[in-house]
Design a protein around this motif. Structure first.
Motif, PDB file in Angstrom:
ATOM      1  N   THR A  79     -40.683  35.092 -33.084  1.00  0.00           N
ATOM      2  CA  THR A  79     -39.902  34.354 -34.074  1.00  0.00           C
ATOM      3  C   THR A  79     -40.812  33.626 -35.062  1.00  0.00           C
ATOM      4  OG1 THR A  79     -38.104  34.030 -32.472  1.00  0.00           O
ATOM      5  CG2 THR A  79     -38.157  32.568 -34.392  1.00  0.00           C
ATOM      6  N   LEU A  80     -41.882  33.022 -34.532  1.00  0.00           N
ATOM      7  CA  LEU A  80     -42.810  32.272 -35.379  1.00  0.00           C
ATOM      8  C   LEU A  80     -43.687  33.180 -36.234  1.00  0.00           C
ATOM      9  CD1 LEU A  80     -44.252  29.308 -33.250  1.00  0.00           C
ATOM     10  CD2 LEU A  80     -42.738  29.172 -35.221  1.00  0.00           C
ATOM     11  N   TYR A  81     -44.142  34.293 -35.635  1.00  0.00           N
ATOM     12  CA  TYR A  81     -45.117  35.162 -36.300  1.00  0.00           C
ATOM     13  C   TYR A  81     -44.662  36.626 -36.253  1.00  0.00           C
ATOM     14  CZ  TYR A  81     -47.664  30.902 -35.174  1.00  0.00           C
ATOM     15  OH  TYR A  81     -48.037  29.585 -35.030  1.00  0.00           O
ATOM     16  N   PRO A  82     -43.641  36.977 -37.007  1.00  0.00           N
ATOM     17  CA  PRO A  82     -43.078  38.331 -36.952  1.00  0.00           C
ATOM     18  C   PRO A  82     -44.048  39.434 -37.376  1.00  0.00           C
ATOM     19  CG  PRO A  82     -42.177  37.105 -38.803  1.00  0.00           C
ATOM     20  CD  PRO A  82     -42.917  36.115 -37.962  1.00  0.00           C
ATOM     21  N   ARG A  83     -45.090  39.096 -38.131  1.00  0.00           N
ATOM     22  CA  ARG A  83     -46.041  40.123 -38.570  1.00  0.00           C
ATOM     23  C   ARG A  83     -47.162  40.365 -37.557  1.00  0.00           C
ATOM     24  NH1 ARG A  83     -46.021  36.820 -43.002  1.00  0.00           N
ATOM     25  NH2 ARG A  83     -48.271  36.447 -42.797  1.00  0.00           N
ATOM     26  N   ALA A  84     -47.292  39.486 -36.595  1.00  0.00           N
ATOM     27  CA  ALA A  84     -48.354  39.625 -35.590  1.00  0.00           C
ATOM     28  C   ALA A  84     -47.955  40.646 -34.528  1.00  0.00           C
ATOM     29  CB  ALA A  84     -48.636  38.283 -34.935  1.00  0.00           C
ATOM     30  N   LYS A  85     -48.919  41.457 -34.098  1.00  0.00           N
ATOM     31  CA  LYS A  85     -48.660  42.423 -33.033  1.00  0.00           C
ATOM     32  C   LYS A  85     -48.770  41.727 -31.688  1.00  0.00           C
ATOM     33  CE  LYS A  85     -50.167  46.828 -31.061  1.00  0.00           C
ATOM     34  NZ  LYS A  85     -51.117  47.952 -31.150  1.00  0.00           N
ATOM     35  N   ILE A  86     -47.714  41.815 -30.895  1.00  0.00           N
ATOM     36  CA  ILE A  86     -47.704  41.154 -29.593  1.00  0.00           C
ATOM     37  C   ILE A  86     -47.906  42.176 -28.478  1.00  0.00           C
ATOM     38  CG2 ILE A  86     -46.329  39.850 -27.936  1.00  0.00           C
ATOM     39  CD1 ILE A  86     -45.001  38.423 -30.219  1.00  0.00           C
ATOM     40  N   GLN A  87     -48.937  41.958 -27.700  1.00  0.00           N
ATOM     41  CA  GLN A  87     -49.232  42.810 -26.549  1.00  0.00           C
ATOM     42  C   GLN A  87     -49.117  41.968 -25.287  1.00  0.00           C
ATOM     43  OE1 GLN A  87     -53.410  43.927 -25.744  1.00  0.00           O
ATOM     44  NE2 GLN A  87     -52.718  46.055 -25.587  1.00  0.00           N
ATOM     45  N   VAL A  88     -48.480  42.515 -24.260  1.00  0.00           N
ATOM     46  CA  VAL A  88     -48.371  41.804 -22.991  1.00  0.00           C
ATOM     47  C   VAL A  88     -49.136  42.574 -21.918  1.00  0.00           C
ATOM     48  CG1 VAL A  88     -46.138  40.813 -23.623  1.00  0.00           C
ATOM     49  CG2 VAL A  88     -46.204  42.932 -22.310  1.00  0.00           C
ATOM     50  N   GLY A  89     -49.662  41.837 -20.959  1.00  0.00           N
ATOM     51  CA  GLY A  89     -50.410  42.452 -19.871  1.00  0.00           C
ATOM     52  C   GLY A  89     -50.325  41.587 -18.625  1.00  0.00           C
ATOM     53  N   GLY A  90     -51.143  41.885 -17.645  1.00  0.00           N
ATOM     54  CA  GLY A  90     -51.110  41.111 -16.412  1.00  0.00           C
ATOM     55  C   GLY A  90     -50.359  41.814 -15.291  1.00  0.00           C
ATOM     56  N   ILE A  91     -50.082  41.081 -14.246  1.00  0.00           N
ATOM     57  CA  ILE A  91     -49.512  41.657 -13.021  1.00  0.00           C
ATOM     58  C   ILE A  91     -48.120  42.242 -13.242  1.00  0.00           C
ATOM     59  CG2 ILE A  91     -48.746  41.146 -10.669  1.00  0.00           C
ATOM     60  CD1 ILE A  91     -50.982  39.043 -10.532  1.00  0.00           C
ATOM     61  N   TYR A  92     -47.187  41.410 -13.705  1.00  0.00           N
ATOM     62  CA  TYR A  92     -45.818  41.896 -13.920  1.00  0.00           C
ATOM     63  C   TYR A  92     -45.783  43.058 -14.912  1.00  0.00           C
ATOM     64  CZ  TYR A  92     -41.640  41.891 -16.932  1.00  0.00           C
ATOM     65  OH  TYR A  92     -40.593  42.262 -17.747  1.00  0.00           O
ATOM     66  N   ALA A  93     -46.510  42.923 -16.013  1.00  0.00           N
ATOM     67  CA  ALA A  93     -46.515  43.964 -17.040  1.00  0.00           C
ATOM     68  C   ALA A  93     -47.076  45.275 -16.512  1.00  0.00           C
ATOM     69  CB  ALA A  93     -47.319  43.494 -18.251  1.00  0.00           C
ATOM     70  N   ARG A 101     -41.506  46.081 -21.632  1.00  0.00           N
ATOM     71  CA  ARG A 101     -41.315  46.527 -23.015  1.00  0.00           C
ATOM     72  C   ARG A 101     -40.000  46.012 -23.594  1.00  0.00           C
ATOM     73  NH1 ARG A 101     -43.641  51.281 -20.751  1.00  0.00           N
ATOM     74  NH2 ARG A 101     -45.749  51.614 -21.601  1.00  0.00           N
ATOM     75  N   GLN A 102     -39.019  45.790 -22.731  1.00  0.00           N
ATOM     76  CA  GLN A 102     -37.713  45.320 -23.188  1.00  0.00           C
ATOM     77  C   GLN A 102     -37.751  43.864 -23.642  1.00  0.00           C
ATOM     78  OE1 GLN A 102     -34.507  46.372 -20.389  1.00  0.00           O
ATOM     79  NE2 GLN A 102     -35.858  47.934 -19.523  1.00  0.00           N
ATOM     80  N   SER A 103     -38.897  43.201 -23.445  1.00  0.00           N
ATOM     81  CA  SER A 103     -39.036  41.806 -23.871  1.00  0.00           C
ATOM     82  C   SER A 103     -39.063  41.677 -25.386  1.00  0.00           C
ATOM     83  CB  SER A 103     -40.314  41.210 -23.280  1.00  0.00           C
ATOM     84  OG  SER A 103     -41.465  41.848 -23.842  1.00  0.00           O
ATOM     85  N   GLY A 104     -39.343  42.786 -26.069  1.00  0.00           N
ATOM     86  CA  GLY A 104     -39.466  42.742 -27.519  1.00  0.00           C
ATOM     87  C   GLY A 104     -40.902  42.782 -27.999  1.00  0.00           C
ATOM     88  N   CYS A 105     -41.834  42.949 -27.057  1.00  0.00           N
ATOM     89  CA  CYS A 105     -43.246  43.035 -27.426  1.00  0.00           C
ATOM     90  C   CYS A 105     -43.533  44.362 -28.136  1.00  0.00           C
ATOM     91  CB  CYS A 105     -44.127  42.895 -26.189  1.00  0.00           C
ATOM     92  SG  CYS A 105     -43.984  44.272 -25.024  1.00  0.00           S
ATOM     93  N   ASP A 106     -44.703  44.463 -28.729  1.00  0.00           N
ATOM     94  CA  ASP A 106     -45.077  45.686 -29.437  1.00  0.00           C
ATOM     95  C   ASP A 106     -45.839  46.663 -28.554  1.00  0.00           C
ATOM     96  OD1 ASP A 106     -44.236  44.929 -32.231  1.00  0.00           O
ATOM     97  OD2 ASP A 106     -45.627  43.294 -31.811  1.00  0.00           O
ATOM     98  N   ASP A 107     -46.466  46.153 -27.484  1.00  0.00           N
ATOM     99  CA  ASP A 107     -47.294  47.013 -26.648  1.00  0.00           C
ATOM    100  C   ASP A 107     -47.441  46.391 -25.269  1.00  0.00           C
ATOM    101  OD1 ASP A 107     -49.052  49.183 -26.065  1.00  0.00           O
ATOM    102  OD2 ASP A 107     -50.760  47.860 -26.360  1.00  0.00           O
ATOM    103  N   VAL A 108     -47.627  47.241 -24.268  1.00  0.00           N
ATOM    104  CA  VAL A 108     -47.859  46.782 -22.902  1.00  0.00           C
ATOM    105  C   VAL A 108     -49.198  47.315 -22.420  1.00  0.00           C
ATOM    106  CG1 VAL A 108     -47.074  46.863 -20.505  1.00  0.00           C
ATOM    107  CG2 VAL A 108     -45.402  46.664 -22.345  1.00  0.00           C
ATOM    108  N   GLN A 109     -50.056  46.418 -21.960  1.00  0.00           N
ATOM    109  CA  GLN A 109     -51.342  46.796 -21.381  1.00  0.00           C
ATOM    110  C   GLN A 109     -51.167  46.930 -19.871  1.00  0.00           C
ATOM    111  OE1 GLN A 109     -54.662  47.369 -22.521  1.00  0.00           O
ATOM    112  NE2 GLN A 109     -54.976  47.860 -20.368  1.00  0.00           N
TER     113      GLN A 109
END
Length: 226
Positions: A79-93, A101-109
């Motif tokens: 919401t704050l930074y719509p132009r930024a690419k958001i990648q998620v990672g870690g245990i759950y991801a 991926r259903q969180s709305g992120c752009d990429d999953v590591q």
């Protein structure tokens, strides 16, 4: 590039002080890696606006039952930074990438960042206020316990035969998932016992994931060294 690293607002249960000791060690290594590329790195432990508009946002995750906190972070920063690419990672991801991926992120590591490149870097401890050091003497676990996701996230088991050249602080916290399964554990424990700092002080250490009692029964000498 301007890189924003985020640890979501994970809860700290009053019943367990250990939860407040979790450190986003992966993010600290990623920070160190991106600094060598000349990137500007900012770390957030919680959700709040960045100092400047980030080009990329990397959000870590912990347990699958804390997935909501990652989703909340994705929504907040998207919401704050719509132009930024958001990648998620870690245990759950890594365990549930399709769900993440259903969180709305752009990429999953999935798994270690960029095939483990960041693992070769010393964590950027200047970004956090702690008096201890995180150590990994091994990665993965040879067991296949059905309640644990370690063997899915880190299918390749690797071991270090020494850690003495990595020691920088007087408090060590091992993040190994099965510390004493390391075939070189006796050498590592001996290194810790014999290590002295310039003021002759010694090391205090703990294992965040506990110890495999079956291995202690099999080899009581390890218990003596501990």
């Amino acid at each position: 590039m301007k890189i924003l690293l985020v640890e979501p607002n994970f809860p700290i249960p009053a019943k367990s002080k250990n939860h407040c000791n979790f450190l986003p060690i992966g993010l600290l290594k990623i920070a160190a890696y991106h600094r060598t590329l000349g990137d500007n790195v900012e770390l957030h432990r919680g959700d709040f606006p960045a100092k400047s508009y980030p080009d990329a946002i990397k959000i870590t995750s912990l347990f699958t039952y804390w997935s909501k906190h990652l989703w909340d972070s994705v929504i907040f920063y998207k919401t704050l930074y719509p132009r930024a690419k958001i990648q998620v990672g870690g245990i759950y991801a890594s365990l549930m990438p399709n769900h993440a991926r259903q969180s709305g992120c752009d990429d999953v590591q999935v798994g270690l960042y960029q095939n483990g490149i960041a693992e070769n870097y010393d964590p950027a401890y200047d970004l956090v206020d702690v008096d201890y050091q995180i150590i990994h003497a091994s990665r993965g676990c040879f067991r296949r316990c059905n309640f644990c996701g370690t063997w899915k996230i880190e299918p390749e088991v690797t071991y270090k035969n020494s850690i003495k050249n990595e020691i920088k602080k007087k408090k060590l916290v091992f993040y190994d998932n099965n510390l004493i399964a390391n075939p070189h554990i006796k050498n590592i424990l001996s290194e810790i016992a014999e290590f002295k700092f310039h003021d002759n002080s010694r090391i205090r250490c703990e294992s965040q994931s506990g110890l495999d009692g079956r291995l202690l029964v099999k080899d009581p000498e390890i218990a003596t060294l501990l």
